[in-house]
Scaffold this active site. Structure first.
Site, PDB file in Angstrom:
ATOM      1  N   GLU A  33       1.005  -1.156   0.096  1.00  0.00           N
ATOM      2  CA  GLU A  33      -0.116   0.006   0.201  1.00  0.00           C
ATOM      3  C   GLU A  33       0.934   1.377  -0.045  1.00  0.00           C
ATOM      4  O   GLU A  33       1.605   1.354   0.741  1.00  0.00           O
ATOM      5  CB  GLU A  33      -0.831  -0.016   1.502  1.00  0.00           C
ATOM      6  N   THR A  35       2.707   2.309  -2.291  1.00  0.00           N
ATOM      7  CA  THR A  35       4.112   1.815  -2.793  1.00  0.00           C
ATOM      8  C   THR A  35       4.186   2.074  -4.285  1.00  0.00           C
ATOM      9  O   THR A  35       4.977   1.919  -4.973  1.00  0.00           O
ATOM     10  CB  THR A  35       4.512   0.254  -2.665  1.00  0.00           C
ATOM     11  N   ASP A  36       2.830   2.320  -5.078  1.00  0.00           N
ATOM     12  CA  ASP A  36       2.864   2.359  -6.442  1.00  0.00           C
ATOM     13  C   ASP A  36       3.476   3.593  -7.085  1.00  0.00           C
ATOM     14  O   ASP A  36       3.691   3.652  -8.378  1.00  0.00           O
ATOM     15  CB  ASP A  36       1.554   1.808  -6.882  1.00  0.00           C
ATOM     16  N   GLY A 124     -16.790   5.331  -3.371  1.00  0.00           N
ATOM     17  CA  GLY A 124     -16.054   6.062  -2.276  1.00  0.00           C
ATOM     18  C   GLY A 124     -15.678   4.787  -1.058  1.00  0.00           C
ATOM     19  O   GLY A 124     -15.203   5.495  -0.149  1.00  0.00           O
ATOM     20  N   SER A 130     -13.770   4.300  -8.982  1.00  0.00           N
ATOM     21  CA  SER A 130     -13.769   5.469 -10.223  1.00  0.00           C
ATOM     22  C   SER A 130     -12.663   4.744 -11.177  1.00  0.00           C
ATOM     23  O   SER A 130     -12.932   4.941 -12.430  1.00  0.00           O
ATOM     24  CB  SER A 130     -12.978   6.641  -9.564  1.00  0.00           C
ATOM     25  N   ASP A 174      -4.523   0.582  -9.379  1.00  0.00           N
ATOM     26  CA  ASP A 174      -5.966   0.414  -9.459  1.00  0.00           C
ATOM     27  C   ASP A 174      -6.347   0.115 -10.733  1.00  0.00           C
ATOM     28  O   ASP A 174      -7.035  -1.088 -11.104  1.00  0.00           O
ATOM     29  CB  ASP A 174      -6.888   1.653  -8.854  1.00  0.00           C
ATOM     30  N   TYR A 224      -4.046  12.345   0.212  1.00  0.00           N
ATOM     31  CA  TYR A 224      -3.168  11.332  -0.454  1.00  0.00           C
ATOM     32  C   TYR A 224      -2.185  12.349  -1.433  1.00  0.00           C
ATOM     33  O   TYR A 224      -1.099  11.816  -1.237  1.00  0.00           O
ATOM     34  CB  TYR A 224      -4.257  10.809  -1.757  1.00  0.00           C
TER      35      TYR A 224
HETATM   36  C1  GLA Z   1      -5.067   4.656  -4.329  1.00  0.00           C
HETATM   37  C2  GLA Z   1      -4.637   4.866  -5.450  1.00  0.00           C
HETATM   38  C3  GLA Z   1      -3.594   4.005  -5.820  1.00  0.00           C
HETATM   39  C4  GLA Z   1      -2.561   3.674  -4.657  1.00  0.00           C
HETATM   40  C5  GLA Z   1      -3.407   3.498  -3.244  1.00  0.00           C
HETATM   41  C6  GLA Z   1      -2.739   3.311  -2.254  1.00  0.00           C
HETATM   42  O1  GLA Z   1      -5.918   3.539  -4.428  1.00  0.00           O
HETATM   43  O2  GLA Z   1      -5.343   5.318  -6.635  1.00  0.00           O
HETATM   44  O3  GLA Z   1      -2.824   4.174  -6.954  1.00  0.00           O
HETATM   45  O4  GLA Z   1      -1.683   4.536  -4.487  1.00  0.00           O
HETATM   46  O5  GLA Z   1      -4.372   4.436  -3.244  1.00  0.00           O
HETATM   47  O6  GLA Z   1      -1.904   2.089  -2.184  1.00  0.00           O
END
Ligand code: GLA
Length: 387
Positions: A33, A35-36, A124, A130, A174, A224
């Site tokens: 989580e 990390t992307d 949400g 989304s 995602d 975020y």
């Molecule tokens: C959201 C973002 C993802 C990722 C996660 C956290 O879902 O859309 O790209 O950064 O949060 O792991």
């Protein structure tokens, strides 16, 4: 569900030829989580719940949208001339963003469409409603207009739309998990170069249970983007001391050695999470391959602790769900999933403990938080399809 969306489409837009039905999944991330966007690994899977769509090409530039989830908004009209990035949170900006993004990539959308959506993922909730809409829209555009794009490119276009049209700085996880989903498999993705492998999820006697905190969260209004920039600054500081391209390049020992290069305590904690979570994810996938589900579960728990203490994206609701889950016998692992600040937790629960889990965690949540959580025993599904 196909019949439901087609019937509603006829009711809303008038029954005519040429309507097709589609589906794109939601996703849950098992571990890896935040990390992307740090060049690290993630381990998400597509779900069998997601977004259903019914769509028909038009012969003019008009766009007409209807969501069965937001029925009271009625039909929302727009046109291909009105695709302007705004960052406004209205739901039609997700499909519109993808249409705009195709244009930006040299694939101008030639005709408008009527599009009806129905999502059975709570929106949400952190299960990527989304991104599901984005990938679904891209899939429909490819089907309607013959654009030559792979599913992986659909993921990248979805992310491009979200970053630039919706102004949410999300990573690739995602959209990738949704576009590339494979039944009964999670995707072990290296976000540094998009190389990936599928890993079968054979939980033998256990299931994935999602608990929704029902605390709504929007990526844009959450912290975020702030976390992202904290990591970027920490990376720049570390790069003064050690040669790396991303935080994902570091292992724990190297991080410990150079961590004093990060000049701020909070930023250092953020970077530590990114580094350690990436290594945990690699280790978790190894554990799964070795059929050590218990170790996989322990790493999920450690992931939550790190997201709670170092990354600080959990909050009371998610902490309550996870900490109550840990108390239940038969819970192999439990953690928050997605961006955090509300949304869902993911737990691996032994079959015989699922009822008790839902009852006990549900009751404790209601008592502490004052409203109900929802529980979903989920299955891992495929990527987008034409129904
Ligand atoms: C959201 C973002 C993802 C990722 C996660 C956290 O879902 O859309 O790209 O950064 O949060 O792991």
């Amino acid at each position: 569900m196909k019949e439901t969306v087609l019937k509603k489409f006829a009711e809303v837009f008038g029954e005519e030829e040429g309507v097709k039905a589609y589906f794109a999944p939601g996703r849950v991330n098992l571990i890896g989580e935040h990390t992307d966007y740090n060049g690290g690994h993630v381990f998400p899977c597509a779900l069998t719940i997601g977004t259903y769509g019914a769509a028909r090409r038009r012969t003019d530039n008009k766009l007409r949208f209807y969501s069965m989830n937001f029925g009271k908004l009625g039909v929302i009209e727009s046109s291909l001339e009105e695709l302007t990035p705004s960052g406004d949170a209205g739901w039609t900006n997700y499909p519109k963003g993808v249409m705009w993004a195709f244009g930006e990539k040299g694939m101008k959308v030639p005709w408008g469409m009527d599009l009806l959506l129905y999502g059975n993922i709570p929106n949400g909730s952190g299960l990527s409603s989304s991104a599901s809409v984005e990938v679904l829209t891209g899939y429909i555009l490819r089907d309607f207009f013959g654009f030559e794009v792979s599913n992986q490119e659909l993921a990248l276009i979805g992310q491009y739309a979200e970053n630039n049209y919706n102004k949410v700085n999300c990573g690739i996880m995602d959209q990738f998990a949704i576009a590339m989903g494979k039944k009964d498999n999670a995707i072990f993705l290296d976000t540094a170069d998009l190389s990936f492998t599928y890993a079968p999820i054979a939980l033998e006697g256990a299931k994935i249970v999602i608990a929704s905190s029902n605390k709504k969260r929007g990526l844009g209004d959450s912290k975020y983007n702030e976390r992202r920039s904290e990591c970027e600054t920490a990376l720049a500081e570390l790069q003064q001391a050690v040669k790396i391209n991303s935080l994902g390049d570091l292992d724990e020992e190297t991080f410990e050695k150079y961590q004093s290069a990060v000049k701020d305590d909070v930023r250092r904690k953020r970077a530590k999470h990114a580094v350690f979570e990436n290594r945990r994810t690699i280790r978790a996938v190894e554990a799964l391959k070795a059929r050590d589900v218990a170790l996989f579960g322990q790493l999920m728990n450690a992931s939550h602790v790190s997201l709670r203490d170092d990354y600080e994206v959990t909050g009371r609701e998610l902490d309550t769900l996870v900490e109550e889950a840990w108390k239940v016998e038969g819970v192999i692992g439990s953690r928050m999933t997605g961006a955090g600040f509300g949304g869902c937790t993911v737990s691996i629960v032994k079959d015989e403990a699922i009822d008790t889990f839902i009852e006990k965690v549900g009751r404790a949540y209601q008592e502490k938080i004052g409203y109900e959580a929802d529980f979903y025993v989920v299955e891992i599904g495929d990527g987008p399809v034409t129904l």
